[in-house]
Scaffold this active site. Structure first.
Site, PDB file in Angstrom:
ATOM      1  CB  SER A  66      -0.912   0.020   1.232  1.00 54.46           C
ATOM      2  OG  SER A  66      -1.745  -1.112   1.262  1.00 54.46           O
TER       3      SER A  66
HETATM    4  N1  SAH Z   1      -1.016  -4.781   4.057  1.00 51.02           N
HETATM    5  C1  SAH Z   1      -0.324  -5.103   2.831  1.00 51.02           C
HETATM    6  C2  SAH Z   1      -1.174  -4.743   1.617  1.00 51.02           C
HETATM    7  C3  SAH Z   1      -1.134  -5.825   0.595  1.00 51.02           C
HETATM    8  S1  SAH Z   1      -2.355  -5.711  -0.695  1.00 51.02           S
HETATM    9  C4  SAH Z   1       1.051  -4.452   2.770  1.00 51.02           C
HETATM   10  O1  SAH Z   1       1.361  -3.625   3.638  1.00 51.02           O
HETATM   11  O2  SAH Z   1       1.849  -4.790   1.891  1.00 51.02           O
HETATM   12  C5  SAH Z   1      -3.678  -6.678  -0.017  1.00 51.02           C
HETATM   13  C6  SAH Z   1      -3.361  -8.097   0.368  1.00 51.02           C
HETATM   14  O3  SAH Z   1      -4.580  -8.693   0.798  1.00 51.02           O
HETATM   15  C7  SAH Z   1      -2.840  -8.974  -0.775  1.00 51.02           C
HETATM   16  O4  SAH Z   1      -1.622  -9.548  -0.378  1.00 51.02           O
HETATM   17  C8  SAH Z   1      -3.942 -10.025  -0.958  1.00 51.02           C
HETATM   18  O5  SAH Z   1      -3.449 -11.307  -1.343  1.00 51.02           O
HETATM   19  C9  SAH Z   1      -4.562 -10.055   0.427  1.00 51.02           C
HETATM   20  N2  SAH Z   1      -5.935 -10.553   0.492  1.00 51.02           N
HETATM   21  C10 SAH Z   1      -6.965 -10.349  -0.378  1.00 51.02           C
HETATM   22  N3  SAH Z   1      -8.075 -10.978   0.046  1.00 51.02           N
HETATM   23  C11 SAH Z   1      -7.755 -11.617   1.213  1.00 51.02           C
HETATM   24  C12 SAH Z   1      -8.464 -12.457   2.127  1.00 51.02           C
HETATM   25  N4  SAH Z   1      -9.745 -12.797   1.944  1.00 51.02           N
HETATM   26  N5  SAH Z   1      -7.811 -12.910   3.220  1.00 51.02           N
HETATM   27  C13 SAH Z   1      -6.511 -12.592   3.436  1.00 51.02           C
HETATM   28  N6  SAH Z   1      -5.779 -11.822   2.614  1.00 51.02           N
HETATM   29  C14 SAH Z   1      -6.387 -11.327   1.504  1.00 51.02           C
END
Ligand code: SAH
Length: 215
Positions: A66
């Site tokens: 993000s």
């Molecule tokens: N907090 C992260 C943001 C990553 S983007 C950071 O700081 O890098 C969002 C993430 O959510 C992705 O890695 C995606 O695979 C995950 N995601 C999407 N749906 C999900 C779910 N139902 N349960 C767990 N993770 C999920």
């Protein structure tokens, strides 16, 4: 494992903190946490120049780390107290997770992509950060570890997952980007067993929250 965090990185990080301040982040504890976390270690090496720009960036499995502003903003909205038990949905690179740990909370985080789960698990251990990481479906939360003081979703959720509402303690809050292609950052406070207050904030854009796990 030796991690390179040079004066140059620290300088870039201080500039990023100034940028976030100018964009309206005012919680000093949040700014301090952002100033501490070496974001360049959470993206592919070779892209160090991108690490301290206020932008989202691609990571493995088609996901993104993000934007720092978004991380700071969601962290601020959580109104954390040291020792809070916090659940993050979407571990991804682990950057948001580590910012939360720097805020002094007890962090639980769920990722649905096995590749990211393994990679980030290794990275956080190597960096010496203590987190409870799980491969799983964030829609289900972690009933065995509930209640949580705070829950943060870092993917765009098409609806409010009922299981997560039920895993909030009384007085607890959920920060959720709500919507499909575009989202509205939304704050939900659990007043008591049956009553929730919902407040819509600004628009934002996240990768989608999807059901099930990817092995
Ligand atoms: N907090 C992260 C943001 C990553 S983007 C950071 O700081 O890098 C969002 C993430 O959510 C992705 O890695 C995606 O695979 C995950 N995601 C999407 N749906 C999900 C779910 N139902 N349960 C767990 N993770 C999920």
């Amino acid at each position: 494992m030796i991690h390179n965090d040079s004066y140059r990185h620290k300088g870039l990080r201080n500039k990023l903190v100034q940028t976030l301040r100018q964009k309206g982040i005012s919680n000093e504890d949040v700014l301090t946490a952002i100033g501490r976390v070496p974001r360049h270690l959470f993206i592919e090496s070779g892209f160090v120049n991108f690490a301290y720009q206020d932008k989202a960036f691609p990571i493995a499995a088609g996901q993104t780390i993000s934007q720092p502003y978004t991380v700071a903003y969601q962290t601020e909205l959580l109104e954390l107290k040291p020792g809070d038990k916090v659940l993050e949905i979407g571990t991804g690179s682990g950057y948001q997770a580590v910012v939360l740990i720097e805020m002094g909370v007890d962090l639980y985080s769920i990722e649905r992509q096995n590749e990211l789960f393994n990679k980030t698990n290794r990275l956080l251990k190597n960096l010496g950060y203590n987190a409870h990481l799980f491969l799983g479906d964030g829609y289900k939360g972690l009933p065995a570890f509930a209640p949580f003081d705070k829950i943060i979703i870092t993917a765009g959720a098409p609806f409010i997952p009922k299981d997560l509402l039920l895993q909030l303690g009384h007085g607890g809050r959920l920060i959720i980007p709500l919507g499909e292609r575009e989202q509205i950052m939304t704050k939900i406070v659990r007043i008591n067993e049956d009553d929730f207050e919902q407040i819509s904030l600004g628009s934002c854009a996240f990768v989608p929250m999807l059901e099930g796990i990817v092995k």
